[in-house]
Write an enzyme that holds these catalytic residues in place. Sequence first.
Site, PDB file in Angstrom:
ATOM      1  N   GLY A 113       0.577  -1.107   0.019  1.00  0.00           N
ATOM      2  CA  GLY A 113      -0.106  -0.209  -0.198  1.00  0.00           C
ATOM      3  C   GLY A 113       0.784   1.071  -0.087  1.00  0.00           C
ATOM      4  O   GLY A 113       1.882   1.290  -0.071  1.00  0.00           O
ATOM      5  N   LYS A 171     -10.391   3.784  13.833  1.00  0.00           N
ATOM      6  CA  LYS A 171      -9.319   4.162  13.973  1.00  0.00           C
ATOM      7  C   LYS A 171      -8.856   4.927  15.401  1.00  0.00           C
ATOM      8  O   LYS A 171      -7.929   4.671  15.923  1.00  0.00           O
ATOM      9  CB  LYS A 171      -8.675   5.258  12.858  1.00  0.00           C
ATOM     10  CG  LYS A 171      -8.510   4.615  11.701  1.00  0.00           C
ATOM     11  CD  LYS A 171      -7.308   3.807  11.630  1.00  0.00           C
ATOM     12  CE  LYS A 171      -6.965   3.094  10.283  1.00  0.00           C
ATOM     13  NZ  LYS A 171      -5.766   2.197  10.229  1.00  0.00           N
ATOM     14  N   GLY A 213       2.827   1.519   3.494  1.00  0.00           N
ATOM     15  CA  GLY A 213       3.730   0.501   3.867  1.00  0.00           C
ATOM     16  C   GLY A 213       4.692   0.038   2.772  1.00  0.00           C
ATOM     17  O   GLY A 213       5.850  -0.167   2.949  1.00  0.00           O
ATOM     18  N   HIS A 260      -8.368   8.970  -2.397  1.00  0.00           N
ATOM     19  CA  HIS A 260      -8.596  10.366  -1.753  1.00  0.00           C
ATOM     20  C   HIS A 260      -8.440  11.445  -2.778  1.00  0.00           C
ATOM     21  O   HIS A 260      -8.061  11.100  -3.982  1.00  0.00           O
ATOM     22  CB  HIS A 260      -7.448  10.317  -0.662  1.00  0.00           C
ATOM     23  CG  HIS A 260      -7.846   9.502   0.442  1.00  0.00           C
ATOM     24  ND1 HIS A 260      -7.152   8.464   0.723  1.00  0.00           N
ATOM     25  CD2 HIS A 260      -8.696   9.791   1.524  1.00  0.00           C
ATOM     26  CE1 HIS A 260      -7.682   7.876   1.755  1.00  0.00           C
ATOM     27  NE2 HIS A 260      -8.542   8.699   2.445  1.00  0.00           N
ATOM     28  N   TRP A 314     -16.059  17.890  -6.921  1.00  0.00           N
ATOM     29  CA  TRP A 314     -16.876  18.320  -5.741  1.00  0.00           C
ATOM     30  C   TRP A 314     -16.845  19.202  -4.845  1.00  0.00           C
ATOM     31  O   TRP A 314     -15.733  19.608  -4.669  1.00  0.00           O
ATOM     32  CB  TRP A 314     -16.821  16.772  -4.944  1.00  0.00           C
ATOM     33  CG  TRP A 314     -17.805  15.579  -5.310  1.00  0.00           C
ATOM     34  CD1 TRP A 314     -17.871  15.413  -6.672  1.00  0.00           C
ATOM     35  CD2 TRP A 314     -18.155  14.546  -4.424  1.00  0.00           C
ATOM     36  NE1 TRP A 314     -18.842  14.152  -6.687  1.00  0.00           N
ATOM     37  CE2 TRP A 314     -19.008  13.649  -5.429  1.00  0.00           C
ATOM     38  CE3 TRP A 314     -18.311  14.279  -3.307  1.00  0.00           C
ATOM     39  CZ2 TRP A 314     -19.769  12.663  -5.085  1.00  0.00           C
ATOM     40  CZ3 TRP A 314     -19.057  13.340  -2.590  1.00  0.00           C
ATOM     41  CH2 TRP A 314     -19.562  12.592  -3.498  1.00  0.00           C
ATOM     42  N   SER A 368      -5.724   8.368  11.852  1.00  0.00           N
ATOM     43  CA  SER A 368      -6.075   9.320  10.575  1.00  0.00           C
ATOM     44  C   SER A 368      -6.543  10.713  11.348  1.00  0.00           C
ATOM     45  O   SER A 368      -7.142  10.670  12.291  1.00  0.00           O
ATOM     46  CB  SER A 368      -7.119   8.687   9.854  1.00  0.00           C
ATOM     47  OG  SER A 368      -7.741   9.839   8.966  1.00  0.00           O
ATOM     48  N   SER A 369      -6.070  11.570  10.470  1.00  0.00           N
ATOM     49  CA  SER A 369      -6.406  13.055  10.859  1.00  0.00           C
ATOM     50  C   SER A 369      -8.034  13.170  11.087  1.00  0.00           C
ATOM     51  O   SER A 369      -8.767  14.145  11.830  1.00  0.00           O
ATOM     52  CB  SER A 369      -5.905  14.118  10.129  1.00  0.00           C
ATOM     53  OG  SER A 369      -6.707  13.818   8.730  1.00  0.00           O
ATOM     54  N   CYS A 370      -8.950  12.112  10.249  1.00  0.00           N
ATOM     55  CA  CYS A 370     -10.347  12.290  10.241  1.00  0.00           C
ATOM     56  C   CYS A 370     -10.965  11.997  11.736  1.00  0.00           C
ATOM     57  O   CYS A 370     -12.221  12.145  12.179  1.00  0.00           O
ATOM     58  CB  CYS A 370     -11.006  11.491   9.143  1.00  0.00           C
ATOM     59  SG  CYS A 370     -10.940   9.781   9.292  1.00  0.00           S
ATOM     60  N   TYR A 395     -14.979   5.065   9.715  1.00  0.00           N
ATOM     61  CA  TYR A 395     -13.578   4.789   9.610  1.00  0.00           C
ATOM     62  C   TYR A 395     -13.012   5.723  10.746  1.00  0.00           C
ATOM     63  O   TYR A 395     -11.966   5.213  11.380  1.00  0.00           O
ATOM     64  CB  TYR A 395     -13.020   5.462   8.118  1.00  0.00           C
ATOM     65  CG  TYR A 395     -11.628   5.278   8.149  1.00  0.00           C
ATOM     66  CD1 TYR A 395     -10.964   4.268   7.711  1.00  0.00           C
ATOM     67  CD2 TYR A 395     -10.847   6.651   8.185  1.00  0.00           C
ATOM     68  CE1 TYR A 395      -9.700   4.152   7.730  1.00  0.00           C
ATOM     69  CE2 TYR A 395      -9.431   6.607   7.998  1.00  0.00           C
ATOM     70  CZ  TYR A 395      -8.842   5.302   7.748  1.00  0.00           C
ATOM     71  OH  TYR A 395      -7.419   5.394   7.643  1.00  0.00           O
TER      72      TYR A 395
END
Length: 316
Positions: free
Chosen positions: A14, A141, A17, A181, A204, A108-110, A137
Site C-alpha cells: 500500500g 481508527k 507500507g 482520496h 466536488w 487518521s486526521s479524520c 472509519y
Amino acid sequence: MVASCGIYVAGHNGLIGSAVVRRLSGAGLGPLVTADRRSLDLADHLAVQAFFAANRPDYVVLAAGKVGGIVENQAHPADFMNQNLAIQLNVFAAAHQYGVKKLLFFGSSCMYPRECSQPMPETHLLAGKPEPTSAAYAVSKLAGIQMCLAYNQQYGSKRFIPLIPNSVYGPNDNFDPKTGHVLSALIHRLHEAKMQKTASVLLWGTGLPRREFVHADDVADACLFLLTHDVADLELPLNIGIGVDYSIRELAEAIAGIVGYRGRLEWDTSKPDGAPRKLLDSSRIYGYGWTPSVPLDKGLKETYAWYLTHVPSAVA
C-alpha cells in the site's frame, strides 16, 4: 539503535507500507517480513496468531487497513469498521503475546472533531464528533489509538506507538476517482481531462476546505526515526504533518499546472465538502527531533511522474 532483527511491515503493497519498505530496506536494519493478502488475512485471528508464532518479528509497522475517500466511506461504513477493527484487534493481540518490542500504528486526521481549533493538537482527540462522512472509519481508527494507549498503560511500557499522519500521498496511492482520496483522484481526473482535451472538469464541493498533505516518504522517515530512538519519555499519540495546509481549490490548480491541463475547473456545490479544515499540530514529534523534508510541489511532481509510469490508464 535497532539491531538486525525481523521487522514485519503489514500492508507492504500500500501507500504507506511500500514507503516504509523502501525506507527500511535502505537503512540496513535487518530483514523485513511481509505477507500479502493472499497468504495472510489479517482479519483472521488464527492466521495472524500462526504468522506471529512462525516469524516472531521484533518490530511491527501496521500499515494495513481499509481506506477510501468520501464516496467509499458513505457507501460502505460497516466494511470500514469491521475490517479495521478486526485487523487491529488481531495484530495488537499477537504483537503483545509474542513480545514485539515496538509496534507503530497509523490513525487518521479524520478522527479529530469536525469543528476543531487549528492546528489540531493530539489533546483534542475525543473532544467532539468527527466529520459524519467518515465517522465509521474515524471511530475504527480511534479505537486503534486507544487500544495502543491501553496496552501501554496496562503493561507499563510504550511498545505500542500510535501515529496520526495527515492526508498521505505518493507512489502506490489509489488513483481511482471513485475510491481514492482527493489528491490522487485529482491527478487521475485532470490527467484524463488533458488527454481527452476536455474543456472543463466538474469537481466536488466548493473547493474551500483546507487540507494538509504529507508525502508517504516523510511518514516512512518518521517511522525509521521512531524505531531507532528511545521513546520512553515521549507523549503519545503523535501527529505527523508538514505544518502547512492548502485549499482543495489551490490543490486542484497546482495539480492542473503539473499535469498540463488548461481547461476550466468548475465546482459542484451540491456535493459535500467534508470537514472545513484539517491541519495538524505536529509540535510533539518536531520537538523530539524529527521534521518532514518533502514540500508539496516536489511531492506532486514526483507522484505524477510515478503515476505516468505505473498506472495502466495513464497513457501519455
